[in-house]
Design an enzyme around this catalytic site. Structure first.
Site, PDB file in Angstrom:
ATOM      1  N   LYS A  44     -53.202 -54.896  17.944  1.00 48.54           N
ATOM      2  CA  LYS A  44     -54.620 -54.759  18.286  1.00 48.54           C
ATOM      3  C   LYS A  44     -55.236 -53.503  17.676  1.00 48.54           C
ATOM      4  CE  LYS A  44     -54.856 -57.641  22.405  1.00 48.54           C
ATOM      5  NZ  LYS A  44     -55.128 -57.725  23.857  1.00 48.54           N
ATOM      6  N   ARG A  86     -46.563 -59.798  25.543  1.00 45.06           N
ATOM      7  CA  ARG A  86     -47.196 -60.893  24.776  1.00 45.06           C
ATOM      8  C   ARG A  86     -47.371 -60.413  23.339  1.00 45.06           C
ATOM      9  NH1 ARG A  86     -52.358 -62.502  23.198  1.00 45.06           N
ATOM     10  NH2 ARG A  86     -52.708 -64.765  23.185  1.00 45.06           N
TER      11      ARG A  86
END
Length: 274
Positions: A221, A255
């Protein structure tokens, strides 16, 4: 600490890895890579072989500013993939990344075991009713606004306190409907600045006050690649570092896009603490 996935009890006392399968053309990292059956089966087979416990399938990109996708298109994208995976990988535990109750319902009826909702029910008031009806584990993520607007909604007086309050209210609502298996996701990158993301990571252990499994999704991210002035393609090392930090703060599920590296983090962390 366990969750019931289609009659299979998954013990989360040892951290587990959730592999990401994006079947969208526009996801921030791997959009468009897995659009055909062969590519999907190869990718999922690889993640399972590398040690993924769960496969999280998404057909609607929730990256900042993501464009709208109709429910019909989301269903047309995702249901055939669920059917394909269930057919080729008996026993697979599929999580569905959706905020729409009708998509959740269709995917559960076709073999999905978990619903992963970026809005914790805020974007579809029928979602919690569907979860309660089918009695599947439900991942509730913190977000304000929508994927289109969330990055303009980053005002907090005390971000961790406010996110914890959000979850307290959502958990109470879910429990009132008889929903048993709840998992919380602080929502890294959703309605949060880079600095706020790191503050949440720094204080991650406070989320254990909710006494629920904790999922961390920071894979590649912007909090990583923008902080390091690199691209998402080059953010695996940073992802591995923050996944390790999350494990030290007792995250239960990682995740990730890169399963092998995350599983290695878990194995070494477990070895260190054995």
């Amino acid at each position: 600490m366990t969750i019931n996935c289609k009659g299979q009890l998954i013990d989360l006392s040892q951290p587990k890895v959730m592999g990401i399968l994006n079947i969208t053309p526009n996801s921030f990292f791997d959009g468009g890579r897995y659009s055909g059956d062969a590519a999907i089966l190869t990718k999922v087979g690889k993640m399972l072989d590398e040690g993924a416990t769960f496969i999280d399938v998404g057909a609607y990109s929730s990256k900042p500013g993501a464009e709208f996708v109709s429910a019909e298109e989301e269903l047309n994208r995702i249901v055939p993939v669920i059917q394909l995976l269930v057919k080729h990988f008996p026993g697979i535990i599929i999580s569905i990344d959706t905020f729409r109750s009708e998509v959740a319902r269709a995917c559960i009826e076709n073999g999905a075991a978990i619903i992963n909702d970026i809005s914790a029910g805020n974007l579809d008031v029928k979602m919690l009713d569907v979860i309660a009806k089918y009695n599947v584990p439900y991942i509730m993520m913190h977000m304000k606004g929508t994927p289109e607007t969330m990055q303009s909604m980053t005002e907090y007086e005390d971000i961790v306190k406010e996110v914890l309050l959000f979850f307290s209210e959502k958990v109470s609502q879910a429990r009132s409907l008889g929903i048993n298996d709840l998992i919380i996701d602080p929502g890294f990158g959703f309605a949060k600045t880079i600095e706020q993301n790191f503050e949440v990571m720094q204080k991650l252990e406070l989320f254990h006050n909710l006494e629920l499994p904790l999922l961390v999704g920071i894979s590649r991210k912007s909090m990583i690649h923008k902080s390091l002035a690199i691209s998402a393609d080059d953010a695996l090392n940073g992802t591995t570092f923050l996944n390790t930090i999350a494990l030290t703060k007792e995250a239960h599920i990682l995740r990730v896009h890169d399963v092998k590296e995350a599983v290695e983090c878990v194995k070494l962390y477990e070895k260190l603490n054995s």
